[in-house]
Each structure stands twice: as C-alpha cells, then as structure tokens.
Design an enzyme around this catalytic site. Structure first.
Site, mmCIF file in Angstrom:
data_model
loop_
_atom_site.group_PDB
_atom_site.id
_atom_site.type_symbol
_atom_site.label_atom_id
_atom_site.label_comp_id
_atom_site.label_asym_id
_atom_site.label_seq_id
_atom_site.Cartn_x
_atom_site.Cartn_y
_atom_site.Cartn_z
ATOM 1 N N SER A 55 32.916 2.910 36.412
ATOM 2 C CA SER A 55 33.315 1.988 35.345
ATOM 3 C C SER A 55 32.490 2.191 34.076
ATOM 4 O O SER A 55 31.372 2.719 34.113
ATOM 5 C CB SER A 55 33.176 0.543 35.831
ATOM 6 O OG SER A 55 33.933 0.359 37.001
HETATM 7 N N1 SAM Z 1 31.436 0.697 41.784
HETATM 8 C C1 SAM Z 1 31.815 2.072 41.589
HETATM 9 C C2 SAM Z 1 30.782 2.868 40.872
HETATM 10 O O1 SAM Z 1 29.721 2.327 40.526
HETATM 11 O O2 SAM Z 1 31.025 4.073 40.690
HETATM 12 C C3 SAM Z 1 33.168 2.214 40.934
HETATM 13 C C4 SAM Z 1 34.248 1.819 41.827
HETATM 14 S S1 SAM Z 1 35.839 2.462 41.472
HETATM 15 C C5 SAM Z 1 36.258 1.663 39.983
HETATM 16 C C6 SAM Z 1 36.736 1.571 42.747
HETATM 17 C C7 SAM Z 1 36.424 2.031 44.135
HETATM 18 O O3 SAM Z 1 37.009 1.105 45.065
HETATM 19 C C8 SAM Z 1 36.994 3.383 44.495
HETATM 20 O O4 SAM Z 1 35.977 4.226 44.950
HETATM 21 C C9 SAM Z 1 38.006 3.089 45.604
HETATM 22 O O5 SAM Z 1 38.126 4.104 46.562
HETATM 23 C C10 SAM Z 1 37.390 1.835 46.199
HETATM 24 N N2 SAM Z 1 38.303 1.005 47.010
HETATM 25 C C11 SAM Z 1 39.608 0.720 46.823
HETATM 26 N N3 SAM Z 1 40.067 -0.082 47.810
HETATM 27 C C12 SAM Z 1 39.006 -0.325 48.633
HETATM 28 C C13 SAM Z 1 38.817 -1.079 49.816
HETATM 29 N N4 SAM Z 1 39.801 -1.786 50.382
HETATM 30 N N5 SAM Z 1 37.599 -1.096 50.382
HETATM 31 C C14 SAM Z 1 36.565 -0.395 49.835
HETATM 32 N N6 SAM Z 1 36.682 0.341 48.727
HETATM 33 C C15 SAM Z 1 37.876 0.376 48.115
#
Ligand code: SAM
Length: 221
Positions: A65
């Site tokens: 993000s």
């Molecule tokens: N917090 C992260 C960082 O600092 O880089 C960015 C996160 S990215 C915007 C969103 C993440 O949520 C992705 O890696 C995606 O695979 C994960 N995601 C989506 N659905 C999910 C779920 N049900 N459980 C865990 N992770 C999930």
C-alpha cells in the site's frame, strides 16, 4: 537492521512530505516509518520507487500500500508496546514490520503461500523479528492468538468479517477497508462492552479480501 542505509534520506522525505504534511502526528508511528526500510519489501527492480507516494505491485496481482495509507491505518490502531495485533493480508510484510516496531505480539495471516514466504524473507532481510506469518484465510481471523488489542485488514471486503469482531478484545480497535470491489470506506471499529462503535476514516481503494467471510473468489460479485 543494516548499518549503512542508503535510503534514510528518502524515508525522511517520505515522512515529512507524504505523511506529516497530511496530518499523521503519532510520534511512534512516524519514528517507525522513518526506521523500517521499505525498499527491502518491494520486488527487485522497484527499489527506486519504494518511497514514492503510491502503492506498488508485489506479484500475484497484489500490492504494497501507499505509505500515507499505511501510516493512517497504523495511527488509527492506537498501539501500545504490549499490544497483541492481528494483521490480515501480510503481502510484502512491510505493514507487519511497522506493527512489530509498535506492539508486543504480531500475527499476520496471508492467503497466498508464495507471498507469505517472500514476506518472511523480507522481514528477515530487514532484521525484523517477532512477526508470526500464518498461511490461511484471514477472514476467519486466527483464534489461537485471540483476543487481539488491534486488528488491521489490508484487503477490502463487503462487510467486516464477523470472526474478526469476535476476536477483538474489550477496548480493541479494528481498521479495515469496507465496501465494493473497486473502492471502499476505511473504517475503524472500537469494541466497548461487547458493542462496536464505527468511525469512518475516508475513501480508499484496496485489492479484495478473498475468503469465507470476505469476497468468495476472484470473479464473484
Ligand atoms: N499489508 C501488505 C503489505 O504491507 O505489503 C499489503 C497487503 S495487500 C494490499 C493485500 C493482501 O491481502 C494480499 O497479499 C492478498 O493476498 C491478501 N489477502 C487477500 N485475501 C486474504 C485472506 N482471506 N486472508 C489473508 N490474506 C488475504
């Protein structure tokens, strides 16, 4: 942490012009953002863009993000050094690294195994200890670590996953993007005597949270 850090100045500028200038004031959050080497959490070839005012791709169609949004969400968690924190959506591990700077226990759940592996490597490279990365469906939370003083969801779902509210401690704070697939409202929930107070924080655009209590699949409504 590496002793010679070629990006310290870029981080200072990121904090001053993107974060402080837009109103984030919590000194612990600002110090953590000055300290954590964001360039170690982006894929090869993107290091020069790591401190720019935008999200970046991290593979698998996911993103790290924008620094300002990370700062706002982190500030709204009101973290104390002994807090237990759950992150849903480890991604690159950058947000988890900041949480580890600010709280006592950090558990981060990632749905995609490849990203979870890479995040663990990024955290190790940055010298961040104390983040437990779990591969799984974070919409179910992580019951063995509950209750949590703070929960941060870094992917967007149509509603707040019920298990996360259940796993929030009394007085706990949850920050999550909630709404349609394209763009959402960032909201903060605070639990008081079993009830949740909802505070809107503004508009954001996040990748979808895919799981049992989020969106049901890549193409689902
Ligand atoms: N917090 C992260 C960082 O600092 O880089 C960015 C996160 S990215 C915007 C969103 C993440 O949520 C992705 O890696 C995606 O695979 C994960 N995601 C989506 N659905 C999910 C779920 N049900 N459980 C865990 N992770 C999930």
């Amino acid at each position: 942490m590496a002793e010679t850090d070629p990006c310290q100045e870029e981080r200072e500028e990121m904090v001053e012009f993107q974060i402080l200038a837009r109103g984030v004031r919590n000194p612990r959050v600002l110090a953590a953002m000055r300290k954590i080497p964001r360039h170690l959490f982006v894929p090869k070839g993107y290091e020069r863009a790591a401190y720019e005012d935008r999200p970046l791709p991290i593979g698998e169609g996911q993103t790290i993000s924008q620094p300002y949004i990370v700062a706002v969400m982190t500030e709204q968690l009101d973290l104390a050094p002994q807090d237990r924190v759950l992150e849903v959506g480890t991604g690159s591990g950058y947000q988890a690294a900041l949480l580890a700077e600010l709280a006592g226990t950090v558990i981060s759940v990632e749905r995609l195994e490849d990203l979870a592996d890479r995040a663990q490597k990024n955290l190790a490279r940055a010298g961040v200890a104390g983040v437990r990365v779990i591969v799984g469906d974070g919409t179910e939370g992580y019951p063995p670590g509950a209750p949590y003083d703070a929960i941060i969801v870094t992917a967007a779902s149509p509603t707040v996953p019920e298990p996360l509210i259940d796993q929030l401690a009394e007085g706990g704070r949850l920050v999550a993007p909630i709404g349609p697939r394209d763009c959402q409202d960032l909201i903060k929930l605070v639990k008081h005597e079993g009830q949740v107070e909802k505070i809107p924080l503004g508009g954001v655009c996040f990748v979808p949270l895919i799981g049992q209590f989020g969106w049901r699949g890549e193409g689902s409504p």
